[in-house]
Motif scaffolding. Structure first.
Motif, PDB file in Angstrom:
ATOM      1  N   MET A  74      -0.772  -1.487  12.702  1.00 28.86           N
ATOM      2  CA  MET A  74       0.581  -2.039  12.651  1.00 28.86           C
ATOM      3  C   MET A  74       0.726  -3.009  11.479  1.00 28.86           C
ATOM      4  O   MET A  74       1.769  -3.037  10.804  1.00 28.86           O
ATOM      5  N   LEU A  75      -0.300  -3.798  11.228  1.00 32.10           N
ATOM      6  CA  LEU A  75      -0.266  -4.693  10.076  1.00 32.10           C
ATOM      7  C   LEU A  75      -0.172  -3.896   8.779  1.00 32.10           C
ATOM      8  O   LEU A  75       0.642  -4.202   7.898  1.00 32.10           O
ATOM      9  N   PHE A  76      -0.997  -2.854   8.678  1.00 35.56           N
ATOM     10  CA  PHE A  76      -0.938  -1.989   7.492  1.00 35.56           C
ATOM     11  C   PHE A  76       0.440  -1.363   7.361  1.00 35.56           C
ATOM     12  O   PHE A  76       1.025  -1.345   6.271  1.00 35.56           O
ATOM     13  N   ALA A  77       0.970  -0.832   8.466  1.00 34.91           N
ATOM     14  CA  ALA A  77       2.258  -0.128   8.431  1.00 34.91           C
ATOM     15  C   ALA A  77       3.370  -1.035   7.917  1.00 34.91           C
ATOM     16  O   ALA A  77       4.197  -0.619   7.087  1.00 34.91           O
ATOM     17  N   GLY A  78       3.403  -2.276   8.389  1.00 34.09           N
ATOM     18  CA  GLY A  78       4.458  -3.184   7.966  1.00 34.09           C
ATOM     19  C   GLY A  78       4.368  -3.557   6.502  1.00 34.09           C
ATOM     20  O   GLY A  78       5.382  -3.575   5.780  1.00 34.09           O
ATOM     21  N   ILE A  79       3.155  -3.852   6.040  1.00 35.50           N
ATOM     22  CA  ILE A  79       2.998  -4.244   4.631  1.00 35.50           C
ATOM     23  C   ILE A  79       3.186  -3.032   3.722  1.00 35.50           C
ATOM     24  O   ILE A  79       3.815  -3.126   2.656  1.00 35.50           O
ATOM     25  N   PHE A  80       2.642  -1.876   4.115  1.00 40.70           N
ATOM     26  CA  PHE A  80       2.801  -0.674   3.296  1.00 40.70           C
ATOM     27  C   PHE A  80       4.280  -0.313   3.143  1.00 40.70           C
ATOM     28  O   PHE A  80       4.730   0.020   2.039  1.00 40.70           O
ATOM     29  N   ALA A  81       5.016  -0.360   4.235  1.00 41.22           N
ATOM     30  CA  ALA A  81       6.447  -0.060   4.151  1.00 41.22           C
ATOM     31  C   ALA A  81       7.137  -0.997   3.173  1.00 41.22           C
ATOM     32  O   ALA A  81       7.984  -0.580   2.368  1.00 41.22           O
ATOM     33  N   THR A  82       6.747  -2.273   3.209  1.00 40.90           N
ATOM     34  CA  THR A  82       7.408  -3.281   2.383  1.00 40.90           C
ATOM     35  C   THR A  82       7.085  -3.152   0.907  1.00 40.90           C
ATOM     36  O   THR A  82       7.983  -3.231   0.055  1.00 40.90           O
ATOM     37  N   VAL A  83       5.814  -2.940   0.587  1.00 44.60           N
ATOM     38  CA  VAL A  83       5.412  -2.972  -0.824  1.00 44.60           C
ATOM     39  C   VAL A  83       5.253  -1.584  -1.444  1.00 44.60           C
ATOM     40  O   VAL A  83       5.104  -1.462  -2.658  1.00 44.60           O
ATOM     41  N   VAL A  84       5.306  -0.543  -0.613  1.00 41.05           N
ATOM     42  CA  VAL A  84       5.190   0.813  -1.160  1.00 41.05           C
ATOM     43  C   VAL A  84       6.425   1.651  -0.833  1.00 41.05           C
ATOM     44  O   VAL A  84       7.166   2.040  -1.736  1.00 41.05           O
ATOM     45  N   TYR A  85       6.680   1.913   0.445  1.00 46.29           N
ATOM     46  CA  TYR A  85       7.767   2.862   0.728  1.00 46.29           C
ATOM     47  C   TYR A  85       9.130   2.352   0.279  1.00 46.29           C
ATOM     48  O   TYR A  85       9.882   3.089  -0.371  1.00 46.29           O
ATOM     49  N   PHE A  86       9.484   1.117   0.603  1.00 42.59           N
ATOM     50  CA  PHE A  86      10.813   0.629   0.241  1.00 42.59           C
ATOM     51  C   PHE A  86      11.032   0.659  -1.276  1.00 42.59           C
ATOM     52  O   PHE A  86      12.065   1.155  -1.748  1.00 42.59           O
TER      53      PHE A  86
END
Length: 404
Positions: A119-131
């Motif tokens: 969940m920690l990875f998912a939140g940061i990845f979404a923020t700095v990669v997917y968005f």
């Protein structure tokens, strides 16, 4: 936005959101019986977290005002407090893409990941990669304007997410597979699905929802006009997927002696992946060729993990990264009017390759750094004894099939 377009966009958003439970079923069936709850929770966790982050600031980040901006200002309309009704419906549609992109990554680390670390990875990845990547591809960023930047007469084609979704997720999956390492007993044959019906159900839900995934963008104004390509999109979504099943099964029969239902389901997903960027820019015949080629290539690509020694548990790399690359680069050769073999020069091919590699490298590097940092701090992988006992009971305190 008129009522018809509005209704379709809401419907398409629901279809795409339903795809993430489809991923949960597909992945859940592929893992051991004692890992099914964990596997499905990783998809539902992504739905929850990415959905919240998208509303708070992700949608704001998904559009940029200048070509080389990294992302939009996350605080420009925090929580979408001032968005119009049409903007909110558009935000709903965009959220579903971010959700499934993150959920797809989880298949590479099945059977051995901590839920909290995920969940920690998912939140940061979404923020700095997917968005940011969604801004690059669809929101006016460098991928969107790459042709103009190069002085070309065409632009990158990625109608529904070959780069932003599938190459992005596949590259991140490879990075996490390397960070977490191999499962205990990693060898060919370790990956026997505990529930083939769940796998087929999940693939069927994905195919159903993919019509919203690919055709949903037409709800932004083209439906009912002479400019609509929705008919081409939906027939290509059917054709490429069907042809990919055939391509996969042929290779599977020749390689292993049997054509399996899991192979058919995996072939369908590979075809869906490949047609995603290309659905609006291929004639139906070339979409069929893309499907057959992708199914065959991905059926061979899933064998790479045994040769190269990385444990991509559920073949996210072989299906989504490879399938996304095939579909994206194929446009450089066969895109209507601009493909190398259909009246264009090398421009389209150059653009497709640069965009694909740019997203691949960025996603892989950031995911690897992020996964490594999490692993070295709070730990990303469960203990060996917990992996042997079963991740469902040790992490979630549940069993997928508790017998009374």
């Amino acid at each position: 936005m008129d009522s018809g377009n509005l209704a379709w966009l809401i419907t398409a958003s629901a279809l795409v959101l339903f795809m993430t439970p489809g991923v949960a079923f597909f992945y859940g069936g592929l893992v051991k019986a004692k890992s099914v709850v964990s596997m499905m929770m990783m998809s539902f966790g992504a739905m929850a977290l990415v959905g919240v982050l998208w509303i708070l600031y992700g949608f704001n980040m998904s559009g940029v005002e200048s070509t080389w901006a990294f992302a939009g200002n996350p605080f420009s309309d925090f929580g979408l407090a001032s968005a119009s009704s049409d903007d909110l419906v558009g935000a709903l549609f965009g959220a579903t893409f971010g959700i499934i992109t993150v959920a797809l990554i989880s298949g590479a680390i099945a059977d051995r990941a901590k839920f909290g670390a995920w969940m920690l990875f998912a939140g940061i990845f979404a923020t700095v990669v997917y968005f940011p990547v969604s801004a690059w591809v669809w929101g006016g960023g460098w991928v969107y304007n790459l042709g103009t930047s190069f002085g070309f007469s065409t632009e990158v084609i990625d109608y529904a997410g070959g780069t932003a979704v599938h190459i992005n997720a596949g590259a991140a999956a490879l990075a996490l597979a390397l960070v977490l390492g191999k499962r205990i007993g990693f060898q060919k044959g370790i990956n026997k699905p505990h529930s083939v019906p769940l796998v087929v159900l999940g693939a069927s839900i994905l195919w159903f929802g993919w019509f919203g995934f690919n055709a949903g963008a037409e709800g932004f104004g083209a439906l009912g006009t002479e400019d609509t390509v929705v008919g081409l999109i939906v027939i290509n979504t059917l054709g490429a997927t069907a042809a990919a099943i055939i391509g996969w099964l042929i290779v599977e029969k020749l390689k292993d002696g049997k054509a399996t239902s899991v192979g058919a389901a995996s072939g369908a997903v590979s075809g869906l992946v490949a047609i995603t960027p290309a659905c609006a820019n291929l004639t139906p015949g070339w979409a069929l060729v893309l499907g057959v080629v992708t199914g065959a290539v991905c059926a061979l690509a899933i064998e790479l993990k045994w040769k190269l020694g990385y444990d991509d548990s559920l073949d996210v790399v072989g299906v989504h990264l490879v399938g996304g690359l095939v579909g994206t680069i194929y446009l450089g050769f066969f895109a209507t009017e601009t493909g190398l073999f259909l009246g264009g020069g090398f421009e389209q091919l150059i653009l497709q390759v640069v965009a694909a590699l740019g997203v691949l490298i960025y996603s892989f590097v950031i995911a690897f750094i992020l996964g490594f940092a999490i692993d070295k701090t709070i730990g990303f992988r469960i203990k060996n004894e917990d992996e042997l006992a079963g991740v469902d009971t040790t992490v979630h305190g549940e069993e997928g099939y508790a017998m009374a």
